[in-house]
Structure formats: structure tokens, C-alpha cells
Design an enzyme around this catalytic site. Structure first.
Site, mmCIF file in Angstrom:
data_model
loop_
_atom_site.group_PDB
_atom_site.id
_atom_site.type_symbol
_atom_site.label_atom_id
_atom_site.label_comp_id
_atom_site.label_asym_id
_atom_site.label_seq_id
_atom_site.Cartn_x
_atom_site.Cartn_y
_atom_site.Cartn_z
ATOM 1 N N SER A 89 0.797 -1.238 0.000
ATOM 2 C CA SER A 89 0.000 0.000 0.000
ATOM 3 C C SER A 89 0.823 1.278 0.000
ATOM 4 C CB SER A 89 -0.958 0.011 1.198
ATOM 5 O OG SER A 89 -2.043 -0.852 0.972
ATOM 6 N N LYS A 96 0.016 3.835 -2.682
ATOM 7 C CA LYS A 96 -0.990 4.894 -2.562
ATOM 8 C C LYS A 96 -0.353 6.284 -2.489
ATOM 9 C CE LYS A 96 -4.590 2.056 -0.339
ATOM 10 N NZ LYS A 96 -3.916 0.761 -0.260
ATOM 11 N N SER A 116 -5.727 3.521 4.556
ATOM 12 C CA SER A 116 -5.264 2.662 3.466
ATOM 13 C C SER A 116 -6.444 2.009 2.740
ATOM 14 C CB SER A 116 -4.298 1.593 3.994
ATOM 15 O OG SER A 116 -3.465 1.112 2.958
#
Length: 498
Positions: free
Chosen positions: A138, A141, A331
Site C-alpha cells: 500500500s 498509494k 489505506s
């Protein structure tokens, strides 16, 4: 002959010497003692009756309040963090490496790579395979945030519209990219639920009433803004089944969750239809008092709504900046994929997965981040096929914190804070990492064999440092791997490494 009177002559009074002594020496003491006793007994009585003569006691003075409870005489200066000083000393590379290298160790299998840079100058302070491409989880992102802020702008909002349908009696709910819709009234102070379907339905009924509409209303949904497969073929079926992601549509309730408070487990598999059905129910309730009936069934619009279709009502989302910050804090995979597709649409690309990855690939170098050897197959980081280096993430954090494009500053609030917020709220609590609590601000990344942490920290000398640590091939569930990341970031927070 001697003359006499009734009294005895003085010369004839001769009391005995003993009687004279008793009168002069003993008799006065009983009188004195009695007087003393009377005085002692009189004092309490006097004290009891005295208040009646002198009136009530004066009230006791009020105690003085402590200084911190008293009204200030003047306003104090605001207590804020002082601006970072460029003159603060830059840590030495050898000293930083000596602090970070021993603690950045894998627990079991796998390895960590990493990069630490001075935020203002870009000087490399730690480099362990920083140029190696790795699965980022993640942390990806961060690149999605950069692309969204650059292409859409921090203040942009997504609009969900209701327009006149292609046939009489039809209304069309048009998805405009807001996947954080709420079912109830709009909540302007919130990000999730900023636009509410109940408010949108009430506004629609008001317009229909004003136009003289009667009879049954049929709701259609237009989700044509997104194209291509709703599910990325690079996502593992187990992740979809576990609710890590869901099919992508340009409108959804609660980021495609049944309940905004439940962020695990099953999700709607057709979020556009779920939102349209909820809208129809709200429209039915709002229209009941206005003589409007709403059909139970909801259908998809046969095509994209016409640009000149009469607008009945509209509701705007929270800003892109607010949504980006929510995406980073918790997230949110669904929100990240939506942001990628909206960035694609904003740059003239299809609102598809391929369009989203292409938008990121174009915006990364435009933001000053090297694209070398980068490979993107999604924009949320769930796919194992993504490849990004620690150097590229450090550069992304530099672009956000100190880069020339000030639009990226809007992402700063989204970085979780160690021990306090977001995905770092339960970390930085033991003796080896507590020194980073409240100081480390970083995006996390977690897959089965992947852990990542990229962010920024101000060191003990007041120097802003950016960092990225990526672990691949790790032993699943090994507790020491997250601790290794947190200890490395904590070492930077406490570093006076000259």
C-alpha cells in the site's frame, strides 16, 4: 471617778495575740479563691453571649484562585511548531547508517531495502539497495495521491447528479466518482457521507414537484464513467473474497461497504446498483407526501446520460484533498482505485484500470520522481506485480513535503502518526519504538510477505528527513518485521547524527 461611755475604752481592748493572727493571715484566702472560681466560670458564658452583643462575624475572605484559574491580563502568543530551519545540521551518512542498519533486520526470511534522504537537499543519508524495484504493497498509494492532487487539484469535488431520464417518468442517478456517499442526510463536516442520498432525494422531489410531475417515477443508474473490467485481473481472488477490494464503479455507498463502521468482510459486488436502490428508497420516502410513487425496480441506463439532460438535483463530495487524506490514513483500496481512475478521466484517458496506471506513470516523472524500472499493475498496491523502489518512494515523500508543486502539500495530513492515528495507531508503544511515537509520520504497506513504511520525521537537530523501507519475501506473521521498520524510523527521530 472616771467617766465612761457605752463603748469600752481603747486601752481596755486587748484581744488575744492568737485571735489577731487568724483574722489577718487566713480569712482573705477563701475570698480570693472564690473570686477566681467565679471568673473562670464566667468566661465560657461570656463567650456564648458575646456574639449577641457584637453582631454576626464578618465573612471570611474568599481564597485566592491559583494563577492558572485566573483570567489572563493579556493574550499569550500562540504556541506552534517553529518553522524548520535550513541551517539545522544535516546528519552524516555514516552516523545515520550506524543507527539504522543494525535495527533494520528481517525476522526470519526475506530482506529489507531502504533509503533515507535529507528532505531539503536530497542528500542520501542511508542506502541499502534503495534503487532495487520491490513489491510496495500500500505504499503505492503515495504515488496515487501525487497523481490525484496533480491532475484533479486539492479543491476539486466529485458531483453525483440526478437528471431527467430518456423517457417520461424516468430519473437517472449519474455517478461522478463519489464512492463515499452516505445513505442518510448529507454531512458537510464529514468526508465519508459528505453527500447523502436522502438529501439528494429530497432535492429531486422538490424539483419534480415544481415541474408538476405526477404518477410513478422510475429510477435508472448511469455508471458509464468507468470502463473496462470492474475487477483487476491482477488481484488475487482470496483478497476479493476477503473484502480487501470490490468491483469498481463511479458511485458507491461507504466506499463500497455495507456499513461504514465495518471495514472487513463481504462487500457489495455492484456498488452502483446498491447506491441506486438506496436512492430509490429515499426518493420513495421523500415523494410520499408529494403524490409521487417510485417503482420498486431499478435499472441501468441504456447509455450515458445526455449532456443536455435536465438537471434535477446534485450533491458534491468532500474535496480531493480530504479524500486523499482519508485514503492514506486508513489505506482504503477502493478509494485509491477510484482516485486513479478519476485522475485518468481528468487527463483524457479512459476511466479504467489501464487508464489509472497510465495516469500514474505520467504524473510520477512530472512530479520529479524517477520512473526508472517502475512497473504498475494497479494503483492501490494490492497486486503483487507492482514494482517500485525505496528511492522512488523517498522522492515521492520529498515531493510532498518540500517539492515545488505546493498542491502536493495537501497530502501531509494523510500520513498516519506513530502511536496515534490511522494504520500506525497501535504501533510505537514498546520501549524500543516509543521514542518515535508522535514523531514518525509514514504510510504503511502490508501484504502476506511484504511490509513497507515510507514517510518523514524531524530529527533531534531539527532536520527534516524522508525515508522508505521495503521488506519483501518476509516470513508471514513474524512480529519482528514491523518492529524492525518502526525501530528504524525511531532511530531517525532520535538522531543527532553528525
Amino acid at each position: 471617778m472616771t467617766k465612761t461611755t457605752g463603748a469600752e475604752p481603747l486601752h481596755t481592748r486587748r484581744p488575744s495575740r492568737q485571735g489577731s493572727v487568724e483574722q489577718r493571715s487566713y480569712r482573705p484566702w477563701p475570698l480570693a479563691l472564690a473570686a477566681l472560681i467565679l471568673i473562670v466560670l464566667a468566661i465560657p458564658g461570656a463567650l456564648l453571649v458575646a456574639p449577641g452583643f457584637r453582631g454576626p462575624d464578618a465573612p471570611a475572605p474568599a481564597p485566592t484562585a491559583p494563577a492558572w484559574q485566573q483570567a489572563p491580563a493579556t493574550l499569550s502568543a500562540p504556541q506552534v511548531l517553529a518553522p524548520l530551519q535550513p541551517a539545522a545540521p544535516v546528519p552524516g551518512q555514516a552516523a545515520v547508517t550506524a543507527q539504522v542498519d543494525p535495527v533494520l533486520k528481517a525476522d526470519g526470511g526475506g530482506t529489507f531495502t531502504g533509503m533515507v534522504q535529507d528532505a531539503l537537499t536530497g542528500q542520501v543519508l542511508f542506502d541499502r539497495g534503495g534503487a532495487q524495484s520491490r513489491v510496495p504493497a500500500s505504499n503505492l498509494k503515495l504515488l496515487t495521491a501525487v497523481a490525484a492532487l496533480r491532475t484533479l487539484g486539492p479543491d476539486h469535488r466529485f458531483t453525483t447528479k440526478v437528471v431527467q431520464g430518456p423517457a417520461p417518468g424516468q430519473v437517472v442517478l449519474v455517478g461522478g466518482g463519489d464512492v463515499l456517499l452516505g445513505a442518510a442526510e448529507s454531512q458537510p463536516e464529514q468526508v465519508m457521507g459528505h453527500a447523502g442520498l436522502a438529501t439528494l432525494a429530497a432535492a429531486t422531489v422538490h424539483t419534480l414537484q415544481a415541474s408538476g410531475a405526477t404518477g410513478e417515477i422510475k429510477v435508472l443508474v448511469d455508471d458509464s464513467l468507468f470502463t473496462g473490467p470492474a475487477l483487476n485481473p491482477n488481484w488475487q481472488s482470496g483478497d476479493v473474497e476477503a473484502g480487501e477490494i470490490a468491483p469498481l464503479y463511479p458511485l458507491a455507498l461507504n466506499s463500497a461497504r455495507f456499513d461504514p463502521a465495518v471495514t472487513t468482510g463481504p462487500r457489495p459486488q455492484d456498488s452502483a446498483m446498491a447506491a441506486a436502490q438506496e436512492f430509490a428508497a429515499r426518493l420513495r420516502t421523500a415523494g410520499a407526501g408529494a403524490g409521487l410513487a417510485v417503482a420498486a425496480a431499478v435499472d441501468r441506463s441504456p447509455g450515458a446520460s445526455q449532456a443536455n439532460a435536465a438537471l434535477l438535483a446534485a450533491a458534491d463530495s468532500a474535496t480531493v484533498a480530504e479524500q486523499v487524506n482519508l485514503m492514506l490514513q486508513v489505506s482504503d483500496n477502493y478509494l485509491a482505485e477510484t482516485m486513479g481512475r478519476m485522475a485518468a478521466v481528468a487527463t483524457g484517458r479512459p476511466g479504467s484500470n489501464d487508464g489509472a496506471t497510465a495516469a500514474l506513470a505520467a504524473e510520477v516523472p512530472a512530479a520529479g520522481i524517477s520512473p526508472d524500472a517502475m512497473n504498475l499493475v494497479d494503483v492501490c498496491g494490492l497486486a503483487m506485480g507492482n514494482q517500485v523502489s525505496a528511492r522512488q518512494f523517498a522522492e515521492a515523500v520529498r515531493a510532498i513535503t518540500t517539492g515545488t508543486d505546493t498542491r502536493l502539500r495537501a497530502a501531509l495530513d494523510g500520513f498516519p502518526v506513530g502511536g496515534l492515528t490511522g494504520t500506525l495507531d497501535t504501533r510505537y508503544g514498546d520501549a524500543t519504538t516509543s521514542g518515535g511515537a508522535g514523531l514518525v509520520r509514514a504510510k504503511t504497506g502490508t501484504l502476506n510477505t511484504v511490509l513497507a513504511l515510507s514517510g518523514y520525521v524531524v530529527d533531534a537537530d531539527g532536520r527534516l528527513l524522508v525515508f522508505s523501507f521495503l521488506g519483501n519475501g518476509l516470513t508471514p506473521g513474524a512480529a519482528g518485521n514491523k518492529e524492525a521498520l518502526d525501530r528504524a524510523a525511531t532511530a531517525l527521530a532520535g538522531c543527532g547524527c553528525r
